[in-house]
Design an enzyme around this catalytic site. Structure first.
Site, mmCIF file in Angstrom:
data_model
loop_
_atom_site.group_PDB
_atom_site.id
_atom_site.type_symbol
_atom_site.label_atom_id
_atom_site.label_comp_id
_atom_site.label_asym_id
_atom_site.label_seq_id
_atom_site.Cartn_x
_atom_site.Cartn_y
_atom_site.Cartn_z
ATOM 1 N N SER A 194 0.834 -1.213 0.000
ATOM 2 C CA SER A 194 0.000 0.000 0.000
ATOM 3 C C SER A 194 0.864 1.256 0.000
ATOM 4 C CB SER A 194 -0.958 0.000 1.189
ATOM 5 O OG SER A 194 -0.261 -0.024 2.416
ATOM 6 N N GLY A 250 21.368 1.559 -0.610
ATOM 7 C CA GLY A 250 21.267 2.662 0.328
ATOM 8 C C GLY A 250 21.536 4.016 -0.298
ATOM 9 N N GLY A 270 12.533 1.889 0.631
ATOM 10 C CA GLY A 270 12.509 0.961 -0.500
ATOM 11 C C GLY A 270 11.187 0.986 -1.246
ATOM 12 N N ASP A 271 10.098 1.158 -0.498
ATOM 13 C CA ASP A 271 8.778 1.273 -1.133
ATOM 14 C C ASP A 271 8.696 2.563 -1.942
ATOM 15 O OD1 ASP A 271 8.189 -1.047 0.321
ATOM 16 O OD2 ASP A 271 7.372 0.125 1.988
#
Length: 317
Positions: free
Chosen positions: A36, A226, A256-257
């Site tokens: 989400s 990173g 990361g999302d």
């Protein structure tokens, strides 16, 4: 529909009066879930995105659906389970580099997802199906649901984007490696982190890891490293797309999302893979500067402002 994603979102509580839960007298309630988060990130960048999931027939589930709908994500495929609760987790942010998460998701509504919860017509209308390695870790029925979603996508020419998103707390390391490698073989594009690649293949050299991913089947591998940026691996070549410096990392969860949302947005907008990765790097850098899993996901205007302040060219032009 541009993107369809599938997975669990939970109610998140963060201590407010103290960074340690043992001393906290009050908590802030938010929502968090890798899939989400990506959906919200894409919606804020102007794309049409749908989220498939299950929530409990409780106040948390009702509030979650209302909130995610309010972010512009289509929630028509989110089912309600009257026999299982919405999952919870607690997040302690002691510093930007010291975050602890405790899940209370065993037996949650989302863990009861089954292939019967999927509408093939809904998936086949999308350009991309976004999946992570979290959902298949929740239960065997979730694993089967992810496999079925991938089959539907492949049968209808929908590209599959897979983010391993390793969660060692959810299953054994042996099972995790087995399933994550299997899903990698079924994906068109894979978005691993460097440490995830080491976990999956036992290699520490980023070039060897990238090649191992390509050998399993995907045509494109974007390996995040990173603040250094992300490596693009395709065919027999690779390239590092540098990341963005930020003044302070406030909360790294969700970076990361954010990267995934920015990268997919770039592809949907017709940019090259390299420029799409640069956009992903920018969104990830934007996210870590604001507390919360999704709060730092930028709008298109905010992303342009960030890129123009830290880059010599406007990659969104």
């Amino acid at each position: 529909m541009d993107v369809v994603t599938i997975g669990e979102t939970m109610v998140m509580f963060t201590p407010q009066s103290s960074p340690l839960m043992r001393y906290a007298e009050s908590f802030i309630k938010r929502y968090g879930g890798a899939e989400s988060n990506v959906a919200i990130g894409l919606a804020r960048l102007g794309h049409k995105v749908g989220w498939i999931s299950k929530v409990g027939n409780d106040e948390f589930g009702k509030g979650m659906i209302s909130f995610i709908r309010g972010e512009g994500v289509d929630v028509s495929q989110v089912k309600t389970d009257s026999h299982a609760p919405t999952g919870l987790y607690f997040k302690e942010v002691k510093s930007g580099h010291n975050v602890t998460v405790q899940y209370y998701r065993n037996g949650s509504a989302a863990s009861h997802l089954t292939p019967r919860d999927l509408d093939p017509d809904y998936i086949k209308q999308a350009k991309f199906l976004h999946i992570t390695g979290i959902t298949p870790a929740l239960s065997d029925s979730c694993y089967q649901t992810v496999k079925r979603a991938i089959s539907i996508a492949k049968e209808n020419g929908v590209q599959v984007i897979f983010d391993p998103n390793v969660r060692k707390k959810l299953w054994s390391e042996e099972k995790a490696r087995e399933v994550l490698v299997e899903l990698t073989t079924l994906a068109d594009i894979v978005l691993p982190g460097l440490e995830e690649g080491t976990f999956m293949f036992g290699e520490t050299d980023y070039v060897k890891i990238g090649k191992r991913f390509l050998e399993t089947g995907p045509k494109l591998v974007i390996m995040k490293d990173g603040k250094k940026g992300a490596y693009v691996f395709k065919e027999d070549c690779y390239e590092l797309i540098p990341g963005f410096e930020v003044d302070e990392v406030i909360d790294p969860v969700g970076a990361g999302d954010g990267f995934a949302a920015g990268f997919i947005s770039g592809l949907l907008s017709g940019f090259t893979v390299e420029k799409s990765v640069e956009i992903g790097n920018a969104v990830g850098a934007h996210v870590v500067q604001i507390p919360g899993d999704f709060e730092g996901l930028p709008s298109q205007w905010e992303l342009k402002q960030f890129l123009n302040s830290g880059a010599t060219t406007d990659v969104l032009r």
